[in-house]
Design an enzyme around this catalytic site. Sequence first.
Site, PDB file in Angstrom:
ATOM      1  CB  SER A 103      10.658  14.809  24.319  1.00 25.88           C
ATOM      2  OG  SER A 103      11.247  16.056  25.016  1.00 25.88           O
ATOM      3  CG  ASP A 240      14.492  17.861  25.581  1.00 27.37           C
ATOM      4  OD1 ASP A 240      14.933  19.024  25.036  1.00 27.37           O
ATOM      5  OD2 ASP A 240      13.492  17.571  25.933  1.00 27.37           O
ATOM      6  CG  ASP A 242      11.396  18.214  22.212  1.00 26.36           C
ATOM      7  OD1 ASP A 242      12.217  18.210  23.005  1.00 26.36           O
ATOM      8  OD2 ASP A 242      10.242  18.212  22.115  1.00 26.36           O
ATOM      9  CG  ASP A 244      10.807  20.378  25.251  1.00 30.38           C
ATOM     10  OD1 ASP A 244      11.713  19.588  25.389  1.00 30.38           O
ATOM     11  OD2 ASP A 244       9.553  20.014  25.182  1.00 30.38           O
TER      12      ASP A 244
END
Length: 446
Positions: A103, A240, A242, A244
Amino acid sequence: MARLFGTDGVRGLANDELTPELALRLASAAAVVFEQNSQNHTRPRAVVGRDPRASGEMLEAAVCAGLAATGVDAIRVGVVPTPAVAFLTADYGADFGVMISASHNPMPDNGIKFFSGGGHKLEDAVEDRIEAAMADDLLRPIGAAVGRVLDAPDAGERYRAHLATALEHRLDGLTVVVDCAHGAASTLAPQAYSDAGATVIAIHAEPDGLNINDDCGSTHMGKLQAAVLEHGADLGLAHDGDADRCLAVDSTGQIVDGDAIMAILATAMSRRKALHDNVLVATVMSNLGLHIAMRDAGINLVTAAVGDRYVLEELRRGGYSLGGEQSGHIVVPDYGTTGDGILTGLLLMEQIAATGTRLAELAGIMTVLPQELINVRVADKHAVAQSDSVKQSVTAAEAELGDTGRVLLRPSGTEQLVRVMVEAPTADAAQSVARRIADVVAGVGS
């Protein structure tokens, strides 16, 4: 022995704490647990995605090997956002999904998280079963029963088509700067926003495996703020690694955080009777200003523990329509089973386009109380948080603030830290109170 799974999967320093051997064993154990749960009598299938950090290539190979060795077909979807893996797990009818990402963490870290069939995050009990299965002797099929590794070249297109279904109003006329954090959204986010009609200026969208989250993205907003002003854009969006998460910057360069984004979306959904039971789900970290704004708008605010998995549990329990975190994890269950930064960006821009109102004015629905967050590194976070002297310092601070502020003290879900958060009428007051408590925490934890 410490629990392997944290608040969001298994995470650690790649090739040190999170090794290929661990990834292989973890994937094999997950395959056993999900096969036990499956009602499907054909060979199990799992979607496998990753963010672009260099270690993801190594860990992807290990995960796919672990799955195949346990008789599971791995559908490899390549570099895609975490919410894309959740969606594709359902869309391909897979038994479960695996996302390899840390992440917003720095590049040397990596992580592995799982989604059950339908793309849902796992309950603690299922994670515990996977961890327990890692200690067992796993069956190894042979011959034709060995799993295969299959590539899915249409994965990105499927996900973009899904995102497009969320919008009722096009984004023509809007100019947006998108900070992709050199991460999983570097291609998909600009494409999705452009597909919807926006003029897109992409920055930090050239991942090389080493530069993910490096002074960019949702945890480093300065360059995005400057770019919005430089280009005279209507807004900026930051993801960010990833994707999400989504945070925003208005046309004046001011940051619009997850609380403000939730306030904008919740009031819009409430007006059109799309907010189930008129409830917004947030976490205990959300600013007191969000509580006040929702109360004034006639919207009930339900709080969950920190972590989008706990927001998701509350959303599913109540059948609610919107929830999220101050950090920019926003969940809209009608269109996704987990936080989706690109979806959030689309829905936020839709409100600007549909109302003809600048983001700064939309975000004015809530007034952010000054907030001070201090992370204190300790030897035993749980023992420190439960100590009498720390509890007494918190009680004294709460009495001092009364109903003009609040105190939240909690152990980190992933590190040996105790987080001290204070909100108060002024920044000086918040800093002073937080520092006093943090000093007590540090004294106990040393």
